[in-house]
Design an enzyme around this catalytic site. Structure first.
Site, PDB file in Angstrom:
ATOM      1  N   GLY A 435      -0.736  14.961 -25.219  1.00 40.56           N
ATOM      2  CA  GLY A 435      -1.860  14.083 -24.905  1.00 40.56           C
ATOM      3  C   GLY A 435      -2.980  14.341 -25.888  1.00 40.56           C
ATOM      4  O   GLY A 435      -2.785  14.946 -26.943  1.00 40.56           O
ATOM      5  N   GLY A 440      -9.198  15.685 -30.440  1.00 43.91           N
ATOM      6  CA  GLY A 440      -7.923  15.866 -31.109  1.00 43.91           C
ATOM      7  C   GLY A 440      -6.727  15.591 -30.230  1.00 43.91           C
ATOM      8  O   GLY A 440      -6.847  15.280 -29.046  1.00 43.91           O
ATOM      9  N   ASP A 552     -19.381  18.977 -21.885  1.00 42.18           N
ATOM     10  CA  ASP A 552     -18.474  17.864 -21.559  1.00 42.18           C
ATOM     11  C   ASP A 552     -17.616  18.226 -20.348  1.00 42.18           C
ATOM     12  O   ASP A 552     -16.394  18.073 -20.366  1.00 42.18           O
ATOM     13  CB  ASP A 552     -17.590  17.520 -22.766  1.00 42.18           C
ATOM     14  CG  ASP A 552     -16.934  16.140 -22.629  1.00 42.18           C
ATOM     15  OD1 ASP A 552     -17.385  15.357 -21.768  1.00 42.18           O
ATOM     16  OD2 ASP A 552     -15.980  15.858 -23.366  1.00 42.18           O
TER      17      ASP A 552
END
Length: 759
Positions: A435, A440, A552
């Site tokens: 994934g 990245g 995040d």
């Protein structure tokens, strides 16, 4: 001599296949700017000097004071999204048009560009109306009452938002229509359904209403990925970053035909190898002739194509030889026939003397040796270039890494070779892809010592990606916590470093929480996972002399192992703040729905920004709704809807049904209270993650609060997780008894502990 000529021809063709460097730009006039950020600017368009564009109608402006730079039409100020030479179209942002607080509307939509150069494409665009309770119609201006108009109806339905944000547009809160004729001006009309009752049976709301309409490329509008951001902005423009529309506009050279343009010496087909084609009823188009590619609208813009080296070569079963604008196909030496037909070349009957045969044989051997030498030299040059490139990137990245690490020995121990990681992933095979995230793509790999790892590889070789990856190495090299993903090391031999992590087998918290089935994670697991995330964040905020802010935090960045233990991941956006500072001003990074509004407005990043994002995760665990896409029936986002429900004592109305069934009411009220304090609009009024951790710890049952029995704790206290002995004063979630809360490491202990993994 015939054999020598054929051999020389073979040699010339071989040399022609060797790649050559060419920096010629066939898009813009030499010396003129050909790009604005990521948008190509082909001639006749241009910016700057007059020679860079055909005339004023094609002049553009690149606003470099905006970040990133934005391209505009110089005359009308429309934002340019894309320019194409074939077909001749330009995609413009014609903006959102809001119609607020009236019972009916009548206005005109105009494209403020030269009609002789630009015309809206009726075939490629749709007119979209967002809102409900009205009929939306589009017609040509000045048309009579009986003239046909393009219409669509948008109704209001109970339980549905006034503007959908899931990409659907089926007549409830959203409708669209097509127009039949190209024009730069249209009459727009909206009437409520009660005024249109004579012609419609659609249910609708009476009285004033709000609406927004846009002109968008029809192909894009029918794709969810393009429609969702447009709908979200129309639904809440004050809380969502602006998004451009993609209005398709034809561009042309006036109304003249090819013959008229040539007779007046005003033809736009300036390349000698270009061809002019009439396009009734308006204007003409230019294209490069057969055997040429490039820009036909600029001098020398069409360049010869080497047909013999194309990925899809022409039909030639013999010897292909490139010529200017075309190619030749001949039979190989010693054969004759039709080389354009399979098996069309057959051996010819040659009466050669012994001398000619000997000369031909000698020439063939010489050519073979020459070819062999070229192949060997090319391989050596390629290998040397690859080695030099790897050494350059290693020196560059090692220097960047050492600038952020205190202990150079730690940096050296973390380094993997590129060959080792290529073997581990079968050269980064697509079948090994796990994934990707904002920083990245992740691949699964098996190292030579049989360790299973996850390897993160950047998608783009840009400075920000390099900085983010180096930043992630520097951050994670200082971290040693059972609820933070372990970084084994990195490879510095690529332009953007590759990061090697422990492999977490069970996906993300987002995937486990938002399943289609009615049952998701149990309440007991949700409480434990919330506590584990809080422990990790409290540890990051107070672990060493450098406070680490993740920046995040979201459920997609929380990995779960085979025992559903939470692991915080993706530290590419993280920042370290010295202990003597409380904040840092930086560019905005994060994910919509989880982003701290105070940080978004001021750019001032503090530990309380992570606290806000964690509060959103608590709401997500309680409601099982996605923060980035949820819109309540009243039009508010997930956080606002949840806060209102808590303040109005309507918490049970918004809770996930599984939480209502499994949890005690006092538990849900306490977790909701924790979430509301974390979501305070002022960062200074939010609790620290240490305080949040303590309150969540109190919610756990005695069995849940430790996460394992006493024997397991004694065993981990001796050896530590993953076979490591815990550092004194380290993460108390596996290093001792007490209250099971996180405690700080010293910087030196952090570094050496993080490097104690076997290589």
């Amino acid at each position: 001599m015939h054999t020598l000529a054929i051999a020389a021809l073979h040699l010339l063709q071989l040399l022609a296949t060797i790649p050559t460097l060419s920096s010629q730009d066939t898009e813009a006039i030499p010396g003129c700017t050909s790009r604005c950020h990521n948008i190509s600017i082909p001639y006749p368009f241009g910016i700057g000097d007059e020679r860079c564009y055909l005339h004023e109608g094609f002049k553009l402006a690149c606003k470099t004071e905006e970040q990133p730079p934005v391209l505009y039409m110089n005359s009308a100020g429309y934002r340019v999204v894309k320019i194409k030479l074939n077909p001749r179209v330009v995609y413009l942002d014609t903006r959102f048009h809001q119609l607020l607080g009236k019972s009916s509307y009548g206005e005109s939509w105009n494209l403020s560009l030269d009609n002789s150069l630009y015309r809206l494409s009726a075939a490629q665009n749709v007119f979209v109306a967002l809102g409900c309770g009205f009929r939306f119609s589009v017609s040509l201006p000045g048309a009579g009452a009986n003239a046909s108009a393009s219409t669509c109806d948008s109704s209001c339905q109970h339980g549905y938002p006034k503007v959908p944000t899931d990409g659907t547009c089926s007549g409830t809160g959203c409708c669209y229509t097509e127009v039949s004729q190209d024009s730069n001006s249209y009459a727009i009309k909206l009437v409520p359904h009660d005024e249109a009752a004579a012609n419609s049976t659609m249910p609708g709301a009476r009285g004033p209403f709000n609406a927004t309409y846009i002109v968008e490329k029809g192909e894009y509008w029918k794709r969810t990925g393009f429609a969702v951001p447009l709908q979200q902005y129309a639904a809440a423009p004050e809380s969502v970053p602006p998004v451009p529309t993609h209005t398709v506009v034809y561009w042309m050279f006036g109304n003249s035909s090819c013959a008229e343009a040539r007779s007046s010496n005003a033809s736009g087909c300036l390349s000698d190898e270009s061809e002019c084609h009439d396009e009734p009823p308006r204007g003409y188009r230019c294209q490069c002739g057969q055997g040429y590619v490039g820009n036909p609208y600029m001098p020398n813009g069409c360049q010869d194509v080497n047909e013999c080296t194309q990925t899809d070569p022409p039909p030639c079963f013999g010897q292909c030889i490139n010529t200017i604008g075309s190619y030749d196909c001949i039979c190989p030496s010693g054969t004759s026939g039709n080389p354009r037909v399979k098996d069309g070349c057959s051996p010819s009957k040659l009466k050669l003397s012994g001398l000619i045969i000997a000369i031909g044989l000698g020439s063939g051997i010489a050519i073979l040796l020459f070819v062999f030498a070229i192949v060997v030299i090319r391989r050596k040059v390629k290998a040397r270039k690859a080695r030099i490139t790897k050494e350059f990137f290693f020196k560059q990245n090692r220097g960047l890494l050492l600038q952020q690490l205190v202990d150079r020995d730690i940096a050296e121990r973390m380094i993997f070779r590129l060959e080792e990681l290529e073997r581990a992933t079968n050269s980064f095979d697509e079948t090994r892809k796990l994934g990707g995230g904002g920083h990245g793509t992740v691949y699964k790999g098996i190292l030579s010592d049989q360790r299973v790892v996850a390897i993160k590889k950047s998608r783009h070789a840009v400075k920000r990606e390099i900085d983010d990856f180096i930043n992630e190495v520097a951050i994670l090299s200082q971290v040693n916590h059972r609820n933070v993903v372990n970084l084994f090391g990195c490879c510095l031999e690529t332009e953007v470093p590759l990061l090697v992590y422990e492999f977490i087998s069970n996906g993300t918290l987002h995937e486990h929480l938002h399943v289609s089935a009615p049952q998701s994670l149990s309440w007991k697991e949700r409480k434990r996972i919330a506590l584990e995330i809080a422990r990790s964040l409290a540890y990051l905020h107070s672990s060493a002399s450098m406070s680490i802010i993740h920046r995040d935090i979201k459920t997609a960045n929380i990995l779960l192992d085979d025992r559903l233990v939470a692991k915080v991941a993706d530290f590419g956006a993280s920042r370290g703040i010295p202990i003597y500072e409380t904040s840092v001003t930086t560019t905005i990074q994060g994910t919509f729905g989880y982003l701290d509004p105070e940080y978004y407005q001021t750019g001032r990043l503090t530990e309380k920004s992570d606290v806000y994002s964690f509060g959103v995760i608590l709401v997500e665990l309680l409601m099982r709704r996605k923060p980035s896409s949820y819109v309540s029936p009243e039009g508010s986002n997930l956080v606002s809807h949840f806060s209102s429900a808590v303040s109005e004592d309507k918490l049970r109305e918004v809770l996930d049904s599984q939480v209502i069934e499994e949890a005690e009411e006092e538990e849900t009220r306490e977790m909701a209270a924790i979430a509301v304090t974390c979501l305070n609009s002022k960062g200074e009024d939010r609790p620290s993650m240490r305080q949040v951790e303590m309150r969540l710890q109190a919610l756990q049952s005695p069995a849940d609060s430790t996460g394992r029995n006493q024997n397991q704790r004694i065993e981990e206290g001796a050896a530590g997780p993953n076979g490591r002995r815990p550092v004194q004063g380290g993460d108390s979630s596996y290093a001792g008894d007490h209250s099971n809360l996180s405690r700080p490491y010293s910087m030196e202990q952090e570094f050496w502990s993080s490097m104690s993994f076997p290589r």
